[in-house]
Design a protein around this motif. Structure first.
Motif, PDB file in Angstrom:
ATOM      1  N   THR A  39       0.851  -1.186   0.000  1.00  0.00           N
ATOM      2  CA  THR A  39       0.000   0.000   0.000  1.00  0.00           C
ATOM      3  C   THR A  39       0.884   1.233   0.000  1.00  0.00           C
ATOM      4  OG1 THR A  39      -1.710  -1.142   1.269  1.00  0.00           O
ATOM      5  CG2 THR A  39      -1.788   1.249   1.288  1.00  0.00           C
ATOM      6  N   THR A  98      -2.915  -0.298  -4.155  1.00  0.00           N
ATOM      7  CA  THR A  98      -3.809   0.265  -3.153  1.00  0.00           C
ATOM      8  C   THR A  98      -3.119   1.510  -2.615  1.00  0.00           C
ATOM      9  OG1 THR A  98      -4.676  -1.899  -2.560  1.00  0.00           O
ATOM     10  CG2 THR A  98      -4.985  -0.127  -0.957  1.00  0.00           C
ATOM     11  N   THR A  99      -3.824   2.628  -2.614  1.00  0.00           N
ATOM     12  CA  THR A  99      -3.218   3.893  -2.201  1.00  0.00           C
ATOM     13  C   THR A  99      -4.191   4.682  -1.340  1.00  0.00           C
ATOM     14  OG1 THR A  99      -2.160   5.915  -2.999  1.00  0.00           O
ATOM     15  CG2 THR A  99      -3.959   5.052  -4.341  1.00  0.00           C
ATOM     16  N   SER A 121      -9.321   5.451   0.069  1.00  0.00           N
ATOM     17  CA  SER A 121      -8.465   4.407  -0.456  1.00  0.00           C
ATOM     18  C   SER A 121      -8.937   4.094  -1.864  1.00  0.00           C
ATOM     19  CB  SER A 121      -8.581   3.160   0.421  1.00  0.00           C
ATOM     20  OG  SER A 121      -7.927   2.074  -0.179  1.00  0.00           O
TER      21      SER A 121
END
Length: 141
Positions: free
Chosen positions: A67, A82-83, A117
């Motif tokens: 992430t 995923t950020t 997210s």
């Protein structure tokens, strides 16, 4: 919560190369000692961590979840990352308003700033679950 998990800082700030170095330091160990997830301080560092994992024969996200932060589009990265998008533009607007109020003699106040997210770039066969939204608390001075 995290036990003895190491924390690493890249010497060159936020870069793919720094993520590659940090990723190798965390992942080039006995497979039984490898983390199953890494949270990087930026999306470009996360991209370097992914490259390090793949160089070591790991599958992302099958063997390792990664992430990042910032919500940066990385079209050259052949993965869905995923950020956590921290809504930097909105955060700056809120902080500017707090500064103007303080300079005008007003009292600062706490503000809840939403973050979200998301998944970016090209899809993988397996993707990590998507989180809907979260909030971070920004406190004025």
């Amino acid at each position: 919560v995290f036990g003895e998990a190491p924390a690493l800082q890249t010497a060159d700030g936020s870069s793919v190369e720094g993520g590659l170095v940090a990723g190798r330091a965390l992942l080039d160990v006995d497979p039984g000692e490898r983390p199953t997830a890494i949270v990087a301080q930026s999306d470009v560092i996360a991209a370097g961590v992914i490259r390090a994992a793949e160089d070591l024969g790991m599958r992302v996200p099958g063997d390792l979840s990664v992430t990042g932060f910032d919500g940066v589009d990385l079209p050259w990265l052949p993965h869905r990352l995923t950020t956590m998008d921290q809504q930097g533009r909105e955060k700056g607007r809120i902080l500017g308003t707090l500064v103007r109020r303080t300079l005008a003699g007003g009292r600062p106040r706490s503000v809840t700033q939403p973050i979200s997210s998301s998944m970016s770039s090209v899809p993988l066969e397996i993707a990590t679950p998507r989180m809907s939204s979260m909030s971070a608390r920004v406190t004025g001075w």
